[in-house]
Design an enzyme around this catalytic site. Sequence first.
Site, PDB file in Angstrom:
ATOM      1  N   SER A  46      65.868  60.382  24.286  1.00  0.00           N
ATOM      2  CA  SER A  46      64.941  59.766  25.242  1.00  0.00           C
ATOM      3  C   SER A  46      64.571  58.370  24.782  1.00  0.00           C
ATOM      4  O   SER A  46      64.505  58.090  23.577  1.00  0.00           O
ATOM      5  CB  SER A  46      63.685  60.637  25.295  1.00  0.00           C
ATOM      6  OG  SER A  46      62.644  59.942  25.925  1.00  0.00           O
ATOM      7  N   TYR A  71      56.328  65.531  21.158  1.00  0.00           N
ATOM      8  CA  TYR A  71      57.596  65.599  21.919  1.00  0.00           C
ATOM      9  C   TYR A  71      58.550  64.503  21.444  1.00  0.00           C
ATOM     10  O   TYR A  71      59.721  64.765  21.132  1.00  0.00           O
ATOM     11  CB  TYR A  71      57.329  65.457  23.422  1.00  0.00           C
ATOM     12  CG  TYR A  71      58.593  65.167  24.209  1.00  0.00           C
ATOM     13  CD1 TYR A  71      59.540  66.157  24.416  1.00  0.00           C
ATOM     14  CD2 TYR A  71      58.848  63.885  24.721  1.00  0.00           C
ATOM     15  CE1 TYR A  71      60.716  65.887  25.110  1.00  0.00           C
ATOM     16  CE2 TYR A  71      60.015  63.604  25.411  1.00  0.00           C
ATOM     17  CZ  TYR A  71      60.945  64.618  25.606  1.00  0.00           C
ATOM     18  OH  TYR A  71      62.118  64.339  26.279  1.00  0.00           O
ATOM     19  N   LYS A 105      62.431  64.504  19.391  1.00  0.00           N
ATOM     20  CA  LYS A 105      63.672  63.783  19.742  1.00  0.00           C
ATOM     21  C   LYS A 105      64.136  62.936  18.561  1.00  0.00           C
ATOM     22  O   LYS A 105      65.321  62.881  18.243  1.00  0.00           O
ATOM     23  CB  LYS A 105      63.447  62.891  20.971  1.00  0.00           C
ATOM     24  CG  LYS A 105      63.228  63.663  22.257  1.00  0.00           C
ATOM     25  CD  LYS A 105      64.462  64.426  22.665  1.00  0.00           C
ATOM     26  CE  LYS A 105      64.219  65.344  23.845  1.00  0.00           C
ATOM     27  NZ  LYS A 105      65.288  66.307  24.086  1.00  0.00           N
TER      28      LYS A 105
HETATM   29  P1  NAD Z   1      64.156  70.783  32.368  1.00  0.00           P
HETATM   30  O1  NAD Z   1      62.952  71.440  31.808  1.00  0.00           O
HETATM   31  O2  NAD Z   1      64.345  70.785  33.839  1.00  0.00           O
HETATM   32  O3  NAD Z   1      65.471  71.431  31.700  1.00  0.00           O
HETATM   33  C1  NAD Z   1      65.491  71.948  30.399  1.00  0.00           C
HETATM   34  C2  NAD Z   1      66.054  73.357  30.463  1.00  0.00           C
HETATM   35  O4  NAD Z   1      66.081  73.896  29.130  1.00  0.00           O
HETATM   36  C3  NAD Z   1      65.209  74.307  31.316  1.00  0.00           C
HETATM   37  O5  NAD Z   1      66.042  74.953  32.253  1.00  0.00           O
HETATM   38  C4  NAD Z   1      64.622  75.313  30.312  1.00  0.00           C
HETATM   39  O6  NAD Z   1      64.486  76.596  30.876  1.00  0.00           O
HETATM   40  C5  NAD Z   1      65.661  75.262  29.189  1.00  0.00           C
HETATM   41  N1  NAD Z   1      65.158  75.601  27.854  1.00  0.00           N
HETATM   42  C6  NAD Z   1      64.062  75.122  27.213  1.00  0.00           C
HETATM   43  N2  NAD Z   1      63.979  75.677  25.989  1.00  0.00           N
HETATM   44  C7  NAD Z   1      65.051  76.502  25.834  1.00  0.00           C
HETATM   45  C8  NAD Z   1      65.521  77.331  24.802  1.00  0.00           C
HETATM   46  N3  NAD Z   1      64.856  77.481  23.650  1.00  0.00           N
HETATM   47  N4  NAD Z   1      66.668  78.023  24.991  1.00  0.00           N
HETATM   48  C9  NAD Z   1      67.354  77.926  26.144  1.00  0.00           C
HETATM   49  N5  NAD Z   1      66.955  77.151  27.172  1.00  0.00           N
HETATM   50  C10 NAD Z   1      65.823  76.459  27.017  1.00  0.00           C
HETATM   51  O7  NAD Z   1      64.203  69.303  31.796  1.00  0.00           O
HETATM   52  P2  NAD Z   1      65.161  68.080  32.164  1.00  0.00           P
HETATM   53  O8  NAD Z   1      64.336  67.042  32.804  1.00  0.00           O
HETATM   54  O9  NAD Z   1      66.392  68.568  32.833  1.00  0.00           O
HETATM   55  O10 NAD Z   1      65.490  67.565  30.695  1.00  0.00           O
HETATM   56  C11 NAD Z   1      66.660  67.954  29.995  1.00  0.00           C
HETATM   57  C12 NAD Z   1      66.634  67.325  28.615  1.00  0.00           C
HETATM   58  O11 NAD Z   1      66.538  65.906  28.749  1.00  0.00           O
HETATM   59  C13 NAD Z   1      65.447  67.744  27.749  1.00  0.00           C
HETATM   60  O12 NAD Z   1      65.905  67.898  26.415  1.00  0.00           O
HETATM   61  C14 NAD Z   1      64.501  66.584  27.861  1.00  0.00           C
HETATM   62  O13 NAD Z   1      63.684  66.458  26.729  1.00  0.00           O
HETATM   63  C15 NAD Z   1      65.466  65.417  27.969  1.00  0.00           C
HETATM   64  N6  NAD Z   1      64.868  64.239  28.634  1.00  0.00           N
HETATM   65  C16 NAD Z   1      64.325  64.374  29.873  1.00  0.00           C
HETATM   66  C17 NAD Z   1      63.721  63.271  30.488  1.00  0.00           C
HETATM   67  C18 NAD Z   1      63.071  63.396  31.845  1.00  0.00           C
HETATM   68  O14 NAD Z   1      62.275  62.518  32.188  1.00  0.00           O
HETATM   69  N7  NAD Z   1      63.383  64.415  32.649  1.00  0.00           N
HETATM   70  C19 NAD Z   1      63.698  62.024  29.838  1.00  0.00           C
HETATM   71  C20 NAD Z   1      64.297  61.925  28.585  1.00  0.00           C
HETATM   72  C21 NAD Z   1      64.888  63.046  27.991  1.00  0.00           C
HETATM   73  N1  UFG Z   2      51.927  57.235  36.352  1.00  0.00           N
HETATM   74  C1  UFG Z   2      50.833  57.143  37.189  1.00  0.00           C
HETATM   75  N2  UFG Z   2      50.321  58.295  37.717  1.00  0.00           N
HETATM   76  C2  UFG Z   2      50.853  59.517  37.459  1.00  0.00           C
HETATM   77  C3  UFG Z   2      51.982  59.604  36.607  1.00  0.00           C
HETATM   78  C4  UFG Z   2      52.491  58.433  36.065  1.00  0.00           C
HETATM   79  O1  UFG Z   2      50.328  56.049  37.436  1.00  0.00           O
HETATM   80  O2  UFG Z   2      50.330  60.535  37.960  1.00  0.00           O
HETATM   81  C5  UFG Z   2      52.528  55.995  35.813  1.00  0.00           C
HETATM   82  C6  UFG Z   2      52.508  55.919  34.295  1.00  0.00           C
HETATM   83  O3  UFG Z   2      51.314  55.370  33.832  1.00  0.00           O
HETATM   84  C7  UFG Z   2      53.741  55.048  34.033  1.00  0.00           C
HETATM   85  C8  UFG Z   2      54.703  55.411  35.166  1.00  0.00           C
HETATM   86  O4  UFG Z   2      53.877  55.977  36.186  1.00  0.00           O
HETATM   87  O5  UFG Z   2      53.403  53.694  34.156  1.00  0.00           O
HETATM   88  C9  UFG Z   2      55.761  56.428  34.764  1.00  0.00           C
HETATM   89  O6  UFG Z   2      55.140  57.556  34.174  1.00  0.00           O
HETATM   90  P1  UFG Z   2      55.933  58.912  33.890  1.00  0.00           P
HETATM   91  O7  UFG Z   2      54.952  59.883  33.332  1.00  0.00           O
HETATM   92  O8  UFG Z   2      56.688  59.313  35.101  1.00  0.00           O
HETATM   93  O9  UFG Z   2      57.031  58.473  32.810  1.00  0.00           O
HETATM   94  P2  UFG Z   2      56.874  57.883  31.341  1.00  0.00           P
HETATM   95  O10 UFG Z   2      57.646  56.609  31.302  1.00  0.00           O
HETATM   96  O11 UFG Z   2      55.473  57.836  30.916  1.00  0.00           O
HETATM   97  O12 UFG Z   2      57.591  58.991  30.451  1.00  0.00           O
HETATM   98  C10 UFG Z   2      58.874  59.544  30.811  1.00  0.00           C
HETATM   99  C11 UFG Z   2      58.970  60.965  30.291  1.00  0.00           C
HETATM  100  C12 UFG Z   2      59.023  60.963  28.786  1.00  0.00           C
HETATM  101  C13 UFG Z   2      60.131  60.089  28.329  1.00  0.00           C
HETATM  102  C14 UFG Z   2      60.008  58.691  28.892  1.00  0.00           C
HETATM  103  C15 UFG Z   2      61.260  57.920  28.556  1.00  0.00           C
HETATM  104  O13 UFG Z   2      57.852  61.750  30.712  1.00  0.00           O
HETATM  105  O14 UFG Z   2      59.267  62.274  28.329  1.00  0.00           O
HETATM  106  O15 UFG Z   2      59.898  58.746  30.319  1.00  0.00           O
HETATM  107  O16 UFG Z   2      61.067  56.567  28.778  1.00  0.00           O
HETATM  108  F1  UFG Z   2      60.100  60.029  26.973  1.00  0.00           F
END
Ligand code: NAD
Ligand code: UFG
Length: 336
Positions: free
Chosen positions: A126, A149, A153
């Site tokens: 991330s 979190y 990572k």
């Molecule tokens: P998500 O929660 O939709 O998907 C993650 C999946 O992993 C889920 O289906 C959950 O049931 C499964 N899971 C969690 N723990 C587990 C375990 N111990 N064993 C087996 N399955 C397990 O999340 P996502 O948005 O699809 O994110 C996928 C990956 O990308 C995550 O590692 C997350 O940290 C990373 N990531 C997501 C974002 C974002 O904004 N969505 C940003 C950066 C990184």
């Molecule tokens: N925001 C609002 N109101 C809300 C939610 C978010 O104003 O209800 C704003 C935040 O302040 C920020 C922007 O919208 O300026 C985006 O916020 P998000 O929570 O959607 O995303 P972040 O960038 O804070 O974080 C996300 C994931 C993290 C990841 C990161 C990677 O949640 O897990 O992107 O850049 F690490």
Amino acid sequence: MSLLITGGTGYIGSHTVVELQALADDQDIVIVDDLSNSSTKVLDRIKKITGKTVTFIKADICDYDAMNAVFEQHDIDAVIHFAGHKAVGESSEKPLSYYYNNVSGTVILLRVMAEHKVKNLVFSSSATVYGDNVSPLNEKMTTSATNPYGQTKLMIEHILFDLAKSDSDWSIACLRYFNPIGAHNSGLIGENPNGIPNNLLPYVAQVAVGRLAQLQVFGDDYDTVDGTGVRDYIHVVDLAQGHVKALQNLNKISGCKAINLGTGNGTSVLEIVNTFKEISGQDIPYKIVPRRAGDLAAVYANADLANELLGWQATRNLHTMISDTWRWQSENPQGF
Ligand code: NAD
Ligand code: UFG
């Protein structure tokens, strides 16, 4: 040969499975997910989109015996590892759960992979690992984290770099995602958060569909275009295609390589709200509230390395991202 996708029924995992199934090579796909944040309904939706089935195994990556059985029973040659918990706020309330699930779970997965001589890995990292570096963020910058979190990572990245240093057979792409949004254009799969969404886009989408009353905009006094926070939103299908490219180019990576997956463009909260309003035709009431602790003014990628190394770049614009989010949300107002 089979490809193992951990967390494959989740948001990014499910979109990646769809893109993998579109490939002509027809590699078998095995999903391992404990369903802690997803539903098996996703599997029916994937089949509806692709016409193909996947092997699904309900298992926890922290369960060594279950993971070992997966590798005993399937001829896995590479892994895309999405499984993990991802809620920043919750990670501060339950740090042990996050360190155990994300870090210990990954160590167990890596151990089983090594024992079965499977040393090709694409990992979900991330942009959070860039800490408070000033954007545009590039892979040479120092890394740090400000919440459990993010620490998970970062710790996993360190483990992967150490592992690759210790054994040159490993090829690892550590993909640093920016802000994934959007949904598959079929409207059949999309982001389905449990409870009140933490992230901007699912929150806005639920306000637009009438599930939530009002968006809180966290601060309008940042040094940005309109004072609200700026992020690098990337269409989840572009992100999924980035995984396909990473997998196809793993042979070019010796060791472990961190690679940004972003667009390189920043969009403010109010730009998101206004675009969403225009596309959905719905009112999106919002209120400006104080800044959220830990938020930065602007976070966006330098996305050059992904282009150079993987031949990948994002192609879908904000309009497509939001249209696809709206189609998914309006056709599935309660999620799956
Ligand atoms: P998500 O929660 O939709 O998907 C993650 C999946 O992993 C889920 O289906 C959950 O049931 C499964 N899971 C969690 N723990 C587990 C375990 N111990 N064993 C087996 N399955 C397990 O999340 P996502 O948005 O699809 O994110 C996928 C990956 O990308 C995550 O590692 C997350 O940290 C990373 N990531 C997501 C974002 C974002 O904004 N969505 C940003 C950066 C990184
Ligand atoms: N925001 C609002 N109101 C809300 C939610 C978010 O104003 O209800 C704003 C935040 O302040 C920020 C922007 O919208 O300026 C985006 O916020 P998000 O929570 O959607 O995303 P972040 O960038 O804070 O974080 C996300 C994931 C993290 C990841 C990161 C990677 O949640 O897990 O992107 O850049 F690490």
